[in-house]
Design an enzyme around this catalytic site. Structure first.
Site, PDB file in Angstrom:
ATOM      1  N   TYR A 140      81.755  79.761  49.886  1.00  0.00           N
ATOM      2  CA  TYR A 140      81.401  80.644  50.997  1.00  0.00           C
ATOM      3  C   TYR A 140      82.644  81.019  51.798  1.00  0.00           C
ATOM      4  O   TYR A 140      82.857  82.198  52.116  1.00  0.00           O
ATOM      5  CB  TYR A 140      80.381  79.954  51.898  1.00  0.00           C
ATOM      6  N   ALA A 142      85.742  81.110  50.819  1.00  0.00           N
ATOM      7  CA  ALA A 142      86.582  82.004  50.014  1.00  0.00           C
ATOM      8  C   ALA A 142      85.980  83.403  49.932  1.00  0.00           C
ATOM      9  O   ALA A 142      86.704  84.407  49.978  1.00  0.00           O
ATOM     10  CB  ALA A 142      86.754  81.424  48.611  1.00  0.00           C
TER      11      ALA A 142
END
Length: 246
Positions: A140, A142
């Site tokens: 999430y 990233a």
């Protein structure tokens, strides 16, 4: 009625932030279309159009762009969160999070930018997690960093015709927030500690993000593009020291 005469498309309008944006845009006079997985939402105003859509399906997104004949305002809100570290994440987790949060945003922008008129506005829902990593949410975090980078690129490549900005919510009272606290050894204590780190001493509400989206969609924000607008109640403004202890 700051959005009167404008068409808006909001992805992920079923609940939470997306639903709040849909309703705020409608109140401001926009002709709103929203989409998501599954049937039309119960209780949705009859004037708001609903389309079933999986944003990871590029062909389906292209079909929707053709059907709606473009839009003046595009809000990429659809998102998926998985609470795992890198080593715990599976290929299926990658496909779910990166597929929706990255490929989905890319698909919508690629399909709609050629069909948006002069003065169009794209609003991507990023996150403070794209700048400062929340624990056990590697994919999430990233994916939101990708959204931030794509936002800047669109602003540079497609201005001045189209403005593109991202809203970076902090901790907003949605199911995603509850799932994050559930990871803690003591969820109640973690929640109280987090509240103390907010200058506003509360978590955000979906309406707080919707209000920023209305401004970014309006002509009032005509000189704002390529920016990441953090709306987090002052949480990331503070040092790591817990202000509740002083």
């Amino acid at each position: 009625m700051r959005l009167a005469g404008k068409r808006a498309l909001v992805t992920g309008g079923r609940q939470g932030i997306g639903r709040a944006i849909v309703e705020a845009f409608a109140r401001e006079g926009a002709a709103v279309t929203t989409c998501g997985r599954g049937p039309r939402l119960e209780g949705l105003d009859k004037n708001i159009k609903w389309y079933p859509l999986d944003v990871t399906d590029a062909a389906a997104v292209e079909d929707l762009a053709y059907t709606t004949d473009g839009t003046d305002i595009l809000v990429n809100n659809a998102g998926v969160q998985v609470e795992k570290t890198v080593t715990d994440s599976s290929d299926a987790d990658w496909d779910a999070v990166i597929g929706t949060n990255c490929k989905g945003v890319f698909n919508l922008c690629r399909a709609y930018i050629p069909r948006m008129p002069e003065g169009g506005s794209i609003i991507n829902i990023g996150s403070i997690s794209g700048t400062v990593a929340d624990p056990s949410m590697a994919l999430y975090n990233a994916s939101k960093a990708f959204v931030h980078g794509l936002t800047r690129s669109i602003a540079v490549d497609h201005g001045p015709k189209i403005r593109c900005n991202a809203i970076c919510p902090g901790w907003i009272e949605t199911g995603m927030l509850d799932a994050g606290f559930d990871l803690a050894a003591d969820p109640k204590a973690a929640r109280q500690d987090a509240l103390a780190r907010h200058a506003m001493r509360r978590f955000g509400r979906p309406e707080d993000i919707a209000n920023m989206a209305v401004w970014l969609a309006s002509d009032e924000a005509g000189f704002a593009t390529g920016q990441l607008f953090t709306v987090d109640g002052g949480m990331t403004a503070a040092s790591p020291l817990n202000p509740g202890l002083f």
